[in-house]
Design a protein around this motif. Structure first.
Motif, PDB file in Angstrom:
ATOM      1  N   THR A  20      32.444 -27.195 -50.450  1.00 32.90           N
ATOM      2  CA  THR A  20      33.097 -28.260 -49.697  1.00 32.90           C
ATOM      3  C   THR A  20      33.530 -29.354 -50.665  1.00 32.90           C
ATOM      4  OG1 THR A  20      31.048 -29.505 -49.357  1.00 32.90           O
ATOM      5  CG2 THR A  20      31.604 -27.797 -47.727  1.00 32.90           C
ATOM      6  N   LYS A  21      34.346 -30.245 -50.178  1.00 35.18           N
ATOM      7  CA  LYS A  21      34.805 -31.356 -51.017  1.00 35.18           C
ATOM      8  C   LYS A  21      33.631 -32.219 -51.449  1.00 35.18           C
ATOM      9  CE  LYS A  21      38.573 -34.705 -51.268  1.00 35.18           C
ATOM     10  NZ  LYS A  21      39.741 -35.264 -50.560  1.00 35.18           N
ATOM     11  N   GLU A  22      32.650 -32.393 -50.559  1.00 32.25           N
ATOM     12  CA  GLU A  22      31.473 -33.192 -50.899  1.00 32.25           C
ATOM     13  C   GLU A  22      30.650 -32.514 -51.987  1.00 32.25           C
ATOM     14  OE1 GLU A  22      29.150 -36.291 -51.249  1.00 32.25           O
ATOM     15  OE2 GLU A  22      30.950 -36.238 -49.974  1.00 32.25           O
ATOM     16  N   GLU A  23      30.478 -31.188 -51.895  1.00 32.40           N
ATOM     17  CA  GLU A  23      29.742 -30.460 -52.933  1.00 32.40           C
ATOM     18  C   GLU A  23      30.466 -30.547 -54.273  1.00 32.40           C
ATOM     19  OE1 GLU A  23      27.494 -26.834 -50.564  1.00 32.40           O
ATOM     20  OE2 GLU A  23      29.648 -26.680 -50.940  1.00 32.40           O
ATOM     21  N   ARG A  25      32.462 -32.972 -55.196  1.00 33.45           N
ATOM     22  CA  ARG A  25      32.308 -34.353 -55.664  1.00 33.45           C
ATOM     23  C   ARG A  25      30.968 -34.536 -56.366  1.00 33.45           C
ATOM     24  NH1 ARG A  25      33.315 -36.805 -51.270  1.00 33.45           N
ATOM     25  NH2 ARG A  25      35.386 -37.638 -51.772  1.00 33.45           N
ATOM     26  N   GLU A  26      29.889 -34.028 -55.749  1.00 32.57           N
ATOM     27  CA  GLU A  26      28.558 -34.169 -56.344  1.00 32.57           C
ATOM     28  C   GLU A  26      28.461 -33.451 -57.682  1.00 32.57           C
ATOM     29  OE1 GLU A  26      26.078 -36.109 -55.368  1.00 32.57           O
ATOM     30  OE2 GLU A  26      27.495 -36.855 -53.855  1.00 32.57           O
ATOM     31  N   ARG A  27      29.092 -32.269 -57.772  1.00 36.47           N
ATOM     32  CA  ARG A  27      29.051 -31.509 -59.033  1.00 36.47           C
ATOM     33  C   ARG A  27      29.789 -32.264 -60.144  1.00 36.47           C
ATOM     34  NH1 ARG A  27      26.392 -26.930 -61.228  1.00 36.47           N
ATOM     35  NH2 ARG A  27      27.589 -26.338 -63.064  1.00 36.47           N
ATOM     36  N   ARG A  29      30.332 -35.449 -60.335  1.00 32.79           N
ATOM     37  CA  ARG A  29      29.552 -36.637 -60.693  1.00 32.79           C
ATOM     38  C   ARG A  29      28.361 -36.258 -61.567  1.00 32.79           C
ATOM     39  NH1 ARG A  29      29.348 -39.687 -54.799  1.00 32.79           N
ATOM     40  NH2 ARG A  29      31.381 -40.729 -54.950  1.00 32.79           N
ATOM     41  N   SER A  37      35.937 -42.173 -56.116  1.00 33.97           N
ATOM     42  CA  SER A  37      35.882 -41.547 -54.789  1.00 33.97           C
ATOM     43  C   SER A  37      37.119 -40.692 -54.529  1.00 33.97           C
ATOM     44  CB  SER A  37      35.761 -42.618 -53.702  1.00 33.97           C
ATOM     45  OG  SER A  37      36.889 -43.487 -53.741  1.00 33.97           O
ATOM     46  N   ASP A  38      38.165 -40.913 -55.337  1.00 32.23           N
ATOM     47  CA  ASP A  38      39.401 -40.136 -55.181  1.00 32.23           C
ATOM     48  C   ASP A  38      39.363 -38.925 -56.112  1.00 32.23           C
ATOM     49  OD1 ASP A  38      41.910 -39.171 -54.697  1.00 32.23           O
ATOM     50  OD2 ASP A  38      42.976 -40.741 -55.821  1.00 32.23           O
ATOM     51  N   GLU A  54      42.580 -24.409 -51.567  1.00 34.43           N
ATOM     52  CA  GLU A  54      42.013 -25.027 -50.363  1.00 34.43           C
ATOM     53  C   GLU A  54      42.207 -24.075 -49.191  1.00 34.43           C
ATOM     54  OE1 GLU A  54      41.738 -29.440 -48.355  1.00 34.43           O
ATOM     55  OE2 GLU A  54      43.681 -28.807 -49.174  1.00 34.43           O
ATOM     56  N   GLY A  58      39.338 -29.544 -46.924  1.00 35.34           N
ATOM     57  CA  GLY A  58      38.071 -29.933 -47.522  1.00 35.34           C
ATOM     58  C   GLY A  58      37.149 -28.786 -47.877  1.00 35.34           C
TER      59      GLY A  58
END
Length: 248
Positions: A20-23, A25-27, A29, A37-38, A54, A58
């Motif tokens: 997912t987009k959140e996963e 993002r965490e990777r 970071r 955040s973008d 995609e 997301g």
């Protein structure tokens, strides 16, 4: 993000199978590759370098054996003609060869389809005719005789899914943009009967396209809804045995 970083993140996505987009993002970071955040620029690079696509809004899948659908480029003489357009408009070239290869149809062989807003069709048709082309409106169930100078004209809604990584016909920022219809647009146009065919043919088209090409299922559903083909899309996906892949 360096090229080695792109490959490493791509390998991680391939190992996960779906992120997912959140996963993602965490990777990024965790590896110190992004504090913003973008994520758009980083995700765009991963997609452009063939690491993922995609599949839903997301949700990203590894590119694996899939390919990105790319219609043939427009030929230079016609590009020169279209540069005379006095208004900014997106036009989408699809050669008959690429269209037939994608749709597996031999009965419909247009030299070119140009998608543009219907309000400019008369002016566009006049321009093409002045240069020796034969403009013909693309209508459902109709495949009139074509020759090498035939150009089919079809409508273009502002929400039509397009690959906007095209090129300007000349330097001005508001000049016409040559872009291409996406895989999602061509599938739903096919489902709507724009190119003829029957249910068995649609099933074969969907099986081939959805297993071969990278596509966004959310975009397919939105465009199907715009064209009142949402239920037809669900039926074809189910009959093609692609429900798990499509809705996953």
């Amino acid at each position: 993000m360096k090229h080695d970083d792109v490959i490493r993140i791509g390998s991680w996505i391939a190992h996960k199978g779906k992120v997912t987009k959140e996963e993602l993002r965490e990777r990024l970071r965790a590896e110190g590759l992004s504090s913003s955040s973008d994520l758009s620029p980083l995700i765009k690079r991963l997609i452009d370098e063939g690491q993922c696509f995609e599949h839903r809004d997301g949700v990203y899948l590894p590119m694996a054996e899939r390919v990105r659908f790319k219609p043939s480029e427009i030929d230079l003489p016609l590009e020169s003609v279209l540069s005379e357009l006095p208004f900014p408009v997106a036009v989408c070239p699809v050669s008959g060869y690429e269209l037939n290869r994608f749709l597996s149809l031999q009965s419909f062989s247009p030299r070119l389809i140009v998608y543009a807003p219907k309000v400019v069709h008369d002016e566009l048709a006049s321009l093409l005719a002045r240069h020796g082309y034969q403009p013909v409106a693309l209508r459902k169930g109709s495949t009139p005789y074509t020759n090498d100078m035939t150009v089919f004209l079809s409508g273009l809604h502002w929400r039509t899914p397009l690959d906007r990584r095209g090129k300007r016909l000349y330097a001005s920022a508001d000049s016409p943009l040559i872009c291409a219809p996406t895989i999602e647009k061509l599938l739903i146009d096919c489902l709507s009967g724009d190119f003829g065919g029957d249910d068995a043919m649609f099933e074969e088209i969907f099986r081939n396209a959805l297993r071969q090409y990278a596509y966004n299922a959310s975009t397919l559903e939105r465009y199907a809804k715009d064209r009142s083909k949402e239920e037809r899309l669900k039926t074809i996906v189910a009959k093609s045995g692609l429900e798990k892949e499509f809705y996953d």
